[in-house]
Scaffold this motif. Sequence first.
Motif, short mmCIF file in Angstrom:
data_model
loop_
_atom_site.label_atom_id
_atom_site.label_comp_id
_atom_site.label_asym_id
_atom_site.label_seq_id
_atom_site.Cartn_x
_atom_site.Cartn_y
_atom_site.Cartn_z
N UNK A 267 5.87 15.37 -14.72
CA UNK A 267 5.96 16.81 -14.89
C UNK A 267 6.01 17.53 -13.54
N UNK B 196 8.78 2.34 -5.96
CA UNK B 196 7.44 1.82 -5.67
C UNK B 196 6.72 1.31 -6.92
N UNK C 269 1.92 6.92 -7.06
CA UNK C 269 0.93 7.86 -7.63
C UNK C 269 1.18 9.27 -7.17
N UNK C 270 1.73 9.39 -5.96
CA UNK C 270 1.62 10.65 -5.25
C UNK C 270 2.85 11.50 -5.38
N UNK D 69 1.75 1.80 -3.56
CA UNK D 69 0.65 2.32 -4.37
C UNK D 69 0.53 3.82 -4.18
N UNK D 70 0.71 4.29 -2.95
CA UNK D 70 0.60 5.72 -2.69
C UNK D 70 1.78 6.47 -3.29
N UNK D 71 2.99 5.99 -2.99
CA UNK D 71 4.18 6.73 -3.40
C UNK D 71 4.34 6.76 -4.91
N UNK E 299 4.25 17.48 -6.46
CA UNK E 299 4.68 18.60 -5.65
C UNK E 299 5.18 18.13 -4.28
N UNK E 300 4.41 17.22 -3.69
CA UNK E 300 4.77 16.69 -2.38
C UNK E 300 6.20 16.19 -2.36
N UNK F 259 12.70 7.95 -6.13
CA UNK F 259 11.78 7.82 -5.01
C UNK F 259 10.39 7.37 -5.46
N UNK G 211 10.33 16.13 6.42
CA UNK G 211 9.17 17.01 6.30
C UNK G 211 8.61 17.35 7.68
N UNK H 130 0.83 -1.21 0.00
CA UNK H 130 0.00 0.00 0.00
C UNK H 130 0.86 1.26 0.00
N UNK H 131 2.00 1.22 0.69
CA UNK H 131 2.89 2.38 0.63
C UNK H 131 3.35 2.62 -0.80
N UNK I 44 8.83 18.90 -2.37
CA UNK I 44 8.97 19.51 -1.05
C UNK I 44 9.70 18.58 -0.09
N UNK I 45 9.38 17.29 -0.17
CA UNK I 45 10.03 16.34 0.72
C UNK I 45 11.54 16.38 0.53
N UNK J 99 -2.11 6.97 2.19
CA UNK J 99 -1.57 5.68 2.63
C UNK J 99 -2.58 4.93 3.47
#
Lengths: 303, 268
Positions: free
Chosen positions: A239, A180, A125-126, A121-123, A129-130, A176, B31, A118-119, A133-134, B248
């Motif tokens: 992008x 995933x 897609x996500x 799947x999130x990373x 911008x996030x 990064x 962060x 699940x981590x 910043x990270x 998540x």
Amino acid sequence: MTRPTPPPAPGGGVGRSRLRSLPSLLGVVPFGAYVVIFLIIPTLVVAIGAFTANPEDGGGVTLANIKALGERQVLDAFVFSISLSAASALMGAILGALLAYAVATAKPNGMLRRVVTSACAVLAQFGGVTLAFAFLATIGLTGFITLYLQNHFDVNIFSGGVWLFELPGLTLVYTYFQIPLMVIVFLPALDGIRPQWREAAESLGGSTWQYWRLVGGPLLAPAFLGSTLLLFANAFSAYATAAALVSQGSPIVPLQIRNALTSEVLLGQQNVGKALALGMVVVVAIVMWLYALLQRRTSRWLG
Amino acid sequence: MNAARRRKLALFRWIVVVVLGLFFLLPLYAMLEFTTRAANGRTAQTWKTLADWRQIQENYPDLSTGIVYSLEQAALTAVLMLILLVPTMVWVRLRLPWLRRPMEFLCLLPLTIPAIVLVVGLAPVYAWVTYLVNGSSIWLTFAYVILVLPFAYRALDAGLSAIDVKTLSEAARSLGAGWGTVLWRVVLPNIRSAVLSSAFLSVALVLGEFTIASLLSRENLQVAINLLGKSDTQISVAVSLVALVLAFVLLFALSFVGGRRRSSKEAS
């Protein structure tokens, strides 16, 4: 029609045969219309615009936009985009494959697998911008690691220039979200490997190295290559991360498209933007076609 | 598997998970560290602000509208995607099997067309949308449905392949059910987890979407975060972190839903 005609059912025979022809097609009209408006037409706008002169020049068919792709600046962007995508795809593929193998050999319904998938799947897609910043918070000029190394070890990681906004930095940031994605697309192939094959190799006296070289490796190679291609296409299309990270200059093609779309300096560049977009589609389409070829090979063995 | 190899494998697993885990957690920790920075020492001010919705509305109007738009877009995208895809996919399976390949091709096509390219072509289409309806950011939903198409199609296709749509619907039809009833009371309950996973994937994707919204000059969460990153970095980083953790939690919860289906299938 593959289905044989059913015997006419009492009462409903006439309606059924009629339903099968034209009215059946009506059922897919909403979906078809939607896809035409929001997918096919935009694609055609790009494809046709790439070969159309700007309205200021009176329109008409032209190859000028395509020729603009040969300009130094544009070529550089394509080369940079391709090397960034290739580097991050390779890094992501190797590290992601290791992680996928670690997950595949763990308990099928265990915590490790759940958290990692699940981590991932999130990373995957996500990004966007996030992610920018990270990484600014981590290894930016006032990032956590940057400051820590400076204060405790007197090491300045940017002594050789601010590499975060150049190829090495962008590759690191892209990795990064590539790892995933690799886990997601490569895990099914690893799950398709049957333990019996390993046992068979062992019972014939094969070592671990021989198993991977002669059985596991060749079996997984198409899936691995295919996944790497998918990662390449993914990085090439990305992008948001670069847009949020790089504020000056446009080293990659998507940022050049942004420039062409919003540029005030170079008036009448809209259709050059479409030519750039068409160039991107061509690159990604070739990569995805190769991916489909490899995928077909993979599914023959590892369903 | 012999004991020595199992031990070696467990060691390998731990090394990989720990090393890559660090790689993935460090930026997230950074962060968190960044949002608690103060002139001297630590402060929880950023998080206090973030917990107070009214204060966000007052001090960061862009952010609050962005959040609201993103949530609306996410919900609407999931619903519109389901309305568009589920009946069509069922219909194609039942009545137009020869259309399955072309439909699959169409649904996977957005994978080949980068979002940035789609923006270029969408600009004139959205000029019409603005002309016909209005220029509200909510209509980005139309483009987002296209973006989620490949993922949603795969999830739903897997769900539909696991059940015998034809037999089920013929049975229901022979008992006098209409098409609506077949879809709503027979097919949908049987593909519940596929529907859920396609909806969650859509939500996750829409919450993270930046390219289209930014280039068409519309508002959503990521656009607001990016804008805020230039003035109030701490808040924007904090919101990014929350959005990430939220997505998540959503997908982690989903892994249990999917797992239940798999185990019940094994049992049967």
